[in-house]
Motif scaffolding. Sequence first.
Motif, PDB file in Angstrom:
ATOM      1  N   GLY A 179       0.616  -0.880  -0.213  1.00 35.68           N
ATOM      2  CA  GLY A 179       0.265  -0.016  -0.060  1.00 35.68           C
ATOM      3  C   GLY A 179       0.402   1.082  -0.035  1.00 35.68           C
ATOM      4  N   THR A 180       2.220   0.939  -0.126  1.00 38.61           N
ATOM      5  CA  THR A 180       3.252   2.577  -0.988  1.00 38.61           C
ATOM      6  C   THR A 180       3.980   2.431  -1.546  1.00 38.61           C
ATOM      7  N   HIS A 181       4.250   3.446  -1.847  1.00 35.15           N
ATOM      8  CA  HIS A 181       5.181   3.735  -2.822  1.00 35.15           C
ATOM      9  C   HIS A 181       6.387   2.897  -3.375  1.00 35.15           C
ATOM     10  N   ALA A 182       6.852   2.819  -2.584  1.00 38.10           N
ATOM     11  CA  ALA A 182       7.499   1.565  -2.322  1.00 38.10           C
ATOM     12  C   ALA A 182       7.877   0.499  -2.179  1.00 38.10           C
ATOM     13  N   GLY A 183       6.586   0.302  -2.354  1.00 36.36           N
ATOM     14  CA  GLY A 183       6.092  -2.068  -2.078  1.00 36.36           C
ATOM     15  C   GLY A 183       6.674  -2.240  -4.126  1.00 36.36           C
ATOM     16  N   ILE A 184       6.441  -3.790  -3.694  1.00 38.34           N
ATOM     17  CA  ILE A 184       6.135  -4.731  -5.420  1.00 38.34           C
ATOM     18  C   ILE A 184       4.706  -4.172  -6.006  1.00 38.34           C
ATOM     19  N   SER A 185       5.280  -3.505  -7.016  1.00 35.95           N
ATOM     20  CA  SER A 185       3.983  -3.359  -8.527  1.00 35.95           C
ATOM     21  C   SER A 185       4.242  -3.895  -9.126  1.00 35.95           C
ATOM     22  N   ASP A 186       1.982  -4.113  -9.181  1.00 34.70           N
ATOM     23  CA  ASP A 186       1.713  -4.706  -9.768  1.00 34.70           C
ATOM     24  C   ASP A 186       1.355  -6.323  -9.891  1.00 34.70           C
ATOM     25  N   LEU A 187       1.480  -6.615  -8.566  1.00 42.88           N
ATOM     26  CA  LEU A 187       1.027  -8.389  -8.255  1.00 42.88           C
ATOM     27  C   LEU A 187      -0.069  -8.965  -9.047  1.00 42.88           C
ATOM     28  N   VAL A 188      -1.054  -7.777  -9.374  1.00 38.13           N
ATOM     29  CA  VAL A 188      -2.549  -7.969  -9.286  1.00 38.13           C
ATOM     30  C   VAL A 188      -2.747  -7.106 -10.534  1.00 38.13           C
ATOM     31  N   GLY A 189      -2.890  -8.415 -11.688  1.00 30.21           N
ATOM     32  CA  GLY A 189      -3.810  -7.844 -12.738  1.00 30.21           C
ATOM     33  C   GLY A 189      -2.454  -7.738 -14.251  1.00 30.21           C
ATOM     34  N   ASN A 190      -2.869  -7.328 -14.846  1.00 28.53           N
ATOM     35  CA  ASN A 190      -1.867  -5.985 -15.894  1.00 28.53           C
ATOM     36  C   ASN A 190      -0.878  -7.946 -16.910  1.00 28.53           C
ATOM     37  N   VAL A 191      -0.313  -8.954 -16.258  1.00 27.82           N
ATOM     38  CA  VAL A 191      -0.420  -9.803 -16.593  1.00 27.82           C
ATOM     39  C   VAL A 191      -0.037 -11.085 -15.818  1.00 27.82           C
ATOM     40  N   TRP A 192      -0.233 -12.191 -16.707  1.00 23.56           N
ATOM     41  CA  TRP A 192       0.078 -13.511 -15.749  1.00 23.56           C
ATOM     42  C   TRP A 192       1.196 -13.413 -15.086  1.00 23.56           C
ATOM     43  N   GLU A 193       2.213 -13.711 -14.648  1.00 20.99           N
ATOM     44  CA  GLU A 193       3.717 -13.980 -14.600  1.00 20.99           C
ATOM     45  C   GLU A 193       3.226 -15.346 -14.319  1.00 20.99           C
ATOM     46  N   TRP A 194       4.571 -16.209 -15.034  1.00 19.32           N
ATOM     47  CA  TRP A 194       4.423 -17.495 -14.265  1.00 19.32           C
ATOM     48  C   TRP A 194       5.370 -17.485 -13.017  1.00 19.32           C
ATOM     49  N   ALA A 195       6.053 -18.710 -12.384  1.00 17.12           N
ATOM     50  CA  ALA A 195       6.049 -18.793 -10.935  1.00 17.12           C
ATOM     51  C   ALA A 195       6.489 -20.017 -10.995  1.00 17.12           C
ATOM     52  N   PRO A 196       7.763 -20.394 -11.263  1.00 21.29           N
ATOM     53  CA  PRO A 196       8.071 -21.986 -11.245  1.00 21.29           C
ATOM     54  C   PRO A 196       8.407 -22.684 -10.176  1.00 21.29           C
ATOM     55  N   GLY A 197       7.922 -23.823  -9.652  1.00 14.39           N
ATOM     56  CA  GLY A 197       8.172 -24.804  -8.142  1.00 14.39           C
ATOM     57  C   GLY A 197       6.786 -25.425  -7.970  1.00 14.39           C
ATOM     58  N   LEU A 198       5.649 -25.093  -9.063  1.00 13.85           N
ATOM     59  CA  LEU A 198       4.495 -25.808  -9.292  1.00 13.85           C
ATOM     60  C   LEU A 198       4.532 -26.555 -10.274  1.00 13.85           C
ATOM     61  N   ARG A 199       3.087 -27.860 -10.250  1.00 13.19           N
ATOM     62  CA  ARG A 199       2.644 -28.059 -11.817  1.00 13.19           C
ATOM     63  C   ARG A 199       1.531 -28.709 -10.805  1.00 13.19           C
ATOM     64  N   LEU A 200       1.110 -29.127 -12.089  1.00  8.81           N
ATOM     65  CA  LEU A 200      -0.147 -30.309 -12.276  1.00  8.81           C
ATOM     66  C   LEU A 200       0.691 -31.270 -13.943  1.00  8.81           C
ATOM     67  N   MET A 201       0.893 -32.271 -12.920  1.00  5.68           N
ATOM     68  CA  MET A 201       1.161 -33.617 -13.772  1.00  5.68           C
ATOM     69  C   MET A 201      -0.256 -34.441 -13.758  1.00  5.68           C
ATOM     70  N   ASP A 202      -1.064 -34.386 -15.608  1.00  9.96           N
ATOM     71  CA  ASP A 202      -2.000 -35.164 -15.444  1.00  9.96           C
ATOM     72  C   ASP A 202      -2.959 -35.433 -14.037  1.00  9.96           C
ATOM     73  N   GLY A 203      -3.636 -33.887 -13.685  1.00  7.40           N
ATOM     74  CA  GLY A 203      -4.072 -33.705 -12.341  1.00  7.40           C
ATOM     75  C   GLY A 203      -2.780 -33.377 -10.506  1.00  7.40           C
ATOM     76  N   GLU A 204      -2.002 -34.128 -11.108  1.00  6.77           N
ATOM     77  CA  GLU A 204      -1.320 -34.670  -9.997  1.00  6.77           C
ATOM     78  C   GLU A 204      -0.595 -33.691  -9.212  1.00  6.77           C
ATOM     79  N   ILE A 205      -0.377 -32.812  -7.822  1.00 10.35           N
ATOM     80  CA  ILE A 205      -0.101 -31.369  -8.025  1.00 10.35           C
ATOM     81  C   ILE A 205       1.257 -32.158  -7.356  1.00 10.35           C
ATOM     82  N   GLN A 206       2.341 -32.127  -7.888  1.00 13.01           N
ATOM     83  CA  GLN A 206       3.961 -31.352  -7.935  1.00 13.01           C
ATOM     84  C   GLN A 206       4.394 -30.278  -7.170  1.00 13.01           C
TER      85      GLN A 206
END
Length: 350
Positions: A179-206
């Motif tokens: 909530g301040t101008h010194a924070g991390i900007s644009d985490l919500v909306g704008n573009v979907w951001e790739w975020a490695p470390g999680l996946r679905l493999m044929d529906g299984e959470i990995q």
Amino acid sequence: MPTIYTKDPLRAAVEGASGGKITVLYTEKGQPSHMYVMSAFNLEDVNPDLGTGVDPMFKVGGQTKTERFLGAYPGVLMNGELISLPGMPPQNYITHDAALNAARANGAGWGLMTNNDWSGVARWCRKNGFVPRGNTNYGRSSDATFETGVRADGQLPGVASGIARTLSGSGPASWRHDGTHAGISDLVGNVWEWAPGLRLMDGEIQVIADNNAALSSIDLSAASSEWRAIDGDTGALVMPGAANAVKIASSGTANYTLVVGSGSALEGMTNPGTTPVSAAAIKTLKLYGIYPEALDLDGDGIYYNLEGERVPRRGGSWSDGDRAGVSAVVLNSPPSSTSRDFGARPAFSL
């Protein structure tokens, strides 16, 4: 190789304006990247239901990091590197692997903001009583339409056409994580951001254990030996395909299977299996941001495809309305996919 902590007027100015919350790091090619300094925090201080000790976002390669440097702005591709700069159209039309390679090209210690980074930041936001808004309605917030940013395509806020990215950091303070101008900007909306470390493999959470997806050298490919499923009874990380591995489905009562409709709110996820996912496993799932930590996540959405490998993007895009949010997650695309609203954000650890 340039020193990432070069003392220069730009870094001094950025640190001075942000009270030291944002700094400037330099890449292998000497390009500046504006990075938010996220200091380590403990689980018991943000959500004691999840345990004690440092949040998993600070556990990287068997070491506990005292801080993570997260892009203060969405990434932009320049000279083959993914860097964070204000006043830029966020990178789009980029695949998971291209984004990862560009971030790693910045030098040792660099990578993408990971799934566990997103989960940790979301926890921090909820505990601190402020959940950011952003560009979720063609250049404005769908929750507060008077909040606007500068559209990169030159159109006015709310015009439902075009590629409605807003220039990074051009929105109000409520579009920053604290909530301040010194924070991390644009985490919500704008573009979907790739975020490695999680996946679905044929529906299984990995997942990749801890925040090891942040390591510059870790193998994140489909065949990597680093991937682990989550045991629906114990919550332990186990080999993919294990008998009790937790899965996702759109309906039914299969054992150890969570049920939620793709495109619906993450907070609507249920646990109706004949043998349900245990409380211990739910805790693990919450740590990796794939089970709602709170009863009200403001409608943040989950989207998925249960065929093959599907890797995550986080945050939402300019047209997702209430389904965008700091806890929103998409698991419907393979790493090779790209689109006009697919982006990414660099991160760094010493």
